[in-house]
Design a protein around this motif. Sequence first.
Motif, short mmCIF file in Angstrom:
data_model
loop_
_atom_site.label_atom_id
_atom_site.label_comp_id
_atom_site.label_asym_id
_atom_site.label_seq_id
_atom_site.Cartn_x
_atom_site.Cartn_y
_atom_site.Cartn_z
N VAL A 36 0.91 -1.21 -0.09
CA VAL A 36 -0.27 -0.04 0.06
C VAL A 36 0.82 1.86 -0.01
N LYS A 37 1.80 1.12 0.95
CA LYS A 37 2.50 2.03 0.46
C LYS A 37 3.30 2.34 -0.53
N ILE A 66 -8.31 -7.06 6.80
CA ILE A 66 -8.11 -6.19 5.33
C ILE A 66 -8.58 -4.55 5.33
N ASP A 67 -9.75 -4.15 5.68
CA ASP A 67 -10.13 -2.75 5.41
C ASP A 67 -9.36 -1.88 6.41
N ARG A 68 -8.55 -2.64 7.16
CA ARG A 68 -8.41 -1.45 8.47
C ARG A 68 -7.29 -1.93 8.33
N LEU A 69 -6.28 -2.54 7.92
CA LEU A 69 -5.08 -2.55 7.63
C LEU A 69 -4.00 -1.62 7.05
N SER A 74 -2.36 3.31 4.86
CA SER A 74 -2.64 4.37 3.54
C SER A 74 -3.30 5.63 3.95
N GLY A 75 -3.76 5.14 5.43
CA GLY A 75 -3.38 7.32 6.16
C GLY A 75 -2.20 7.61 7.34
N GLY A 76 -1.54 6.86 6.76
CA GLY A 76 0.00 7.10 7.39
C GLY A 76 0.09 6.39 8.87
N GLU A 77 -0.43 6.03 9.52
CA GLU A 77 -1.18 5.33 10.75
C GLU A 77 -0.18 4.41 11.09
#
Length: 247
Positions: A36-37, A66-69, A74-77
């Motif tokens: 994702v990154k 899967i969605d949470r990961l 993607s949100g940088g968390e």
Amino acid sequence: MSGHSKWSTIKRKKEATDQARAKIFTKIGREMTVCVKEGGPDPTTNAKLRDLIAKAKANNVPSDNIDRLIKKASGGEDKSDYISIVYEGYGPNGIAVIVETLTDNKNRTAGDVRHYFDKFGGNLGTSGCVSFMFTSRGIVEVENNGYDEDKLMEDCVESGADDYSIEDDTVEFISAAADLHAVRDALTEKGYTILSAETAQIPDNYVTLTDEESIKKMNLLLEHLEDNDDVQNVWHNWENPEAAEEE
């Protein structure tokens, strides 16, 4: 060509325990985070992410997880900075072993991998010491819905794959590594349910072990490597009749 399930130690298992499923998702999760990154959170434009999602679902990972990961990555968390490191070495009696890792602490991972090799009758080598014995190939695993040989042969050729292998409830299409995604897309269009699509290191030749002590040590080496969260894949050229029977 024999199926890659014979020499890949990290693979989807239908009857995996909760603990085993959690371990598998940890490994897939790391791949997803890096994917994702590097390529973004949209599976329609990120082919590797699409493959990892299919792999996660084939391992019964809930869609919410899967969605949470993906959202977290993607949100940088997720601040984890994983790097890919490949180790090569020899197991008991010269069995060639390639260990692919994703780690946020290379000193820890290197120490663990070296310890396993030393403890179970092998030795960690230098880069390139065994990889020349393997060929990188693309493996697309699909559900086997009772397809006949004629259809599989036809679809194999039309999709651009070089060969296929029937493995009980799945079929594996084998291709050049560079053709992996094209073959996966072609099989999807033909209506196949994709379980996984990834590159694999296939040994040019297999080696058998005959004495019980070496067999025991080789099994322990593979078990410890597989159990390590940093290890993504283990490829080897051990011909293990017992593993083949279990599949």
